[in-house]
Design an enzyme around this catalytic site. Structure first.
Site, PDB file in Angstrom:
ATOM      1  N   ASP A 143      43.516  34.287  39.211  1.00 41.63           N
ATOM      2  CA  ASP A 143      42.346  33.493  40.228  1.00 41.63           C
ATOM      3  C   ASP A 143      41.405  34.400  40.582  1.00 41.63           C
ATOM      4  O   ASP A 143      41.435  35.487  40.859  1.00 41.63           O
ATOM      5  CB  ASP A 143      43.234  32.581  41.081  1.00 41.63           C
ATOM      6  CG  ASP A 143      43.909  31.546  40.686  1.00 41.63           C
ATOM      7  OD1 ASP A 143      44.068  31.128  39.438  1.00 41.63           O
ATOM      8  OD2 ASP A 143      44.441  30.704  41.495  1.00 41.63           O
ATOM      9  N   ASP A 144      40.333  33.593  41.161  1.00 45.16           N
ATOM     10  CA  ASP A 144      39.203  34.167  41.907  1.00 45.16           C
ATOM     11  C   ASP A 144      38.415  35.143  41.015  1.00 45.16           C
ATOM     12  O   ASP A 144      38.103  35.918  41.921  1.00 45.16           O
ATOM     13  CB  ASP A 144      39.861  34.829  43.348  1.00 45.16           C
ATOM     14  CG  ASP A 144      40.823  33.895  44.119  1.00 45.16           C
ATOM     15  OD1 ASP A 144      40.511  32.732  43.987  1.00 45.16           O
ATOM     16  OD2 ASP A 144      41.573  34.465  44.857  1.00 45.16           O
ATOM     17  N   HIS A 184      40.362  26.042  44.040  1.00 45.19           N
ATOM     18  CA  HIS A 184      40.713  27.066  44.933  1.00 45.19           C
ATOM     19  C   HIS A 184      41.168  26.626  46.410  1.00 45.19           C
ATOM     20  O   HIS A 184      41.014  25.500  46.751  1.00 45.19           O
ATOM     21  CB  HIS A 184      39.110  27.638  45.292  1.00 45.19           C
ATOM     22  CG  HIS A 184      39.038  29.093  46.386  1.00 45.19           C
ATOM     23  ND1 HIS A 184      40.031  30.044  45.786  1.00 45.19           N
ATOM     24  CD2 HIS A 184      38.540  29.292  47.221  1.00 45.19           C
ATOM     25  CE1 HIS A 184      39.812  31.065  46.819  1.00 45.19           C
ATOM     26  NE2 HIS A 184      38.883  30.316  47.657  1.00 45.19           N
TER      27      HIS A 184
END
Length: 303
Positions: A13-14, A134
């Site tokens: 993620d991210d 998110h």
């Protein structure tokens, strides 16, 4: 369980948060420790991330962000229910508070989600094969409906539903964080029908809350996978193939002021826990565990 083939999607993620996050995720991908990434298009290094994904042929989807940093939709940057008094998104908990008070306009949520899909396409040259939220904003009340509409409009087939088997038995998770996780779980249960109605799919099993940051170890990942396969949900097949998504957050820690989504990097991004995840995921004993269990790493487009 020998008959069972497990397809494991390990999503970093991210991606796009900062150059050091990007580098860490790419290193994991090249080591065979991550098989998929989720891009923050409002991240300060999003263009760099898209370029790296193209260069190394990394499967990439969209990490829709309504809670951290700045919107990408021009119209919403100045005057919008999605912003706090400092002109940034409300934050992980602030977003939830504003939502529960009825302060967020769903038309603006939809506008921003569509703008993020469009920017993703601009950066990568294609639509995201998968799109999640998110800080799990995509399963929140009201937001889930708008999110599902956007996915259906663009023909994005896959998302993430963060219901983790065995979460309740994880006594090492501090109570305040566990409260947040249980809230995410409840929201996820209430989202299943909405996503199903819109023809959206997700992995049979989700893992990642119990293995985040300092709680990640070779054994915590192994046992999470093993117990998930053993107690796989009724919607998963009894034989054949079962799919698991493992959410991870590897990277080299951010060094301010570089990074973030408009406000600079947050504490988790600057912490040693990111590096700890990276170092754990690339350990050879994890790789050999996958092989011995007939676990094949893949991405959503391989399902």
């Amino acid at each position: 369980l020998r008959m069972l083939q497990v397809k494991l999607i390990i999503t970093g993620d991210d991606f796009g948060y900062c150059p050091r996050r990007n580098q860490g995720i790419v290193d994991c991908f090249l080591a065979g420790a991550v098989s998929n990434v989720s891009l923050l298009v409002n991240g300060s290094a999003a263009a760099d991330a898209a370029e790296l994904a193209r260069r190394y042929n990394i499967p990439i989807g969209l990490h829709a962000n309504l809670s951290e940093g700045s919107p990408v939709c021009e119209v919403l940057k100045t005057n919008s229910s999605l912003l706090n008094q400092h002109g940034f998104f409300h934050g992980k908990m602030g977003f939830r508070t504003a939502l529960s008070k009825g302060l967020l306009k769903m038309s603006e949520v939809k506008q921003e989600l569509k703008a993020q899909v469009e920017l993703f396409r601009e950066l990568t040259g294609h639509l995201p094969p998968h799109m999640d939220g998110h800080q799990h904003v995509h399963v929140l009340p009201e937001v889930r409906n708008v999110f599902a509409e956007v996915l259906e409009e663009y023909g994005i087939k896959y998302t993430r539903v963060p219901i983790e088997p065995g979460l309740h038995n994880c006594d090492w998770i501090p109570p305040s964080l566990m409260d947040f996780y249980l809230g995410v779980e409840e929201d996820s249960f209430n989202t299943v029908d909405v996503f199903t109605k819109h023809g959206i799919r997700w992995a049979d099993i989700y893992i990642g809350l119990s293995t985040m940051g300092r709680n990640m170890s070779v054994s915590s990942i192994q046992s999470a996978i093993d117990s998930a396969v053993l107690q796989r949900p009724p919607r998963a097949p009894q034989s054949g193939t079962v799919t698991i998504e493992l959410m991870v957050h590897p990277g080299y820690p951010s060094v301010p002021p570089v990074g973030g989504c408009g406000e600079g990097p947050d504490d988790f991004s600057q912490s040693w826990e990111r590096l700890h995840e990276l170092q754990t995921l690339i350990k050879p004993e994890l790789q050999s565990h996958y092989k011995s269990r007939n676990i094949q790493l893949c991405s959503f487009k391989d399902l």
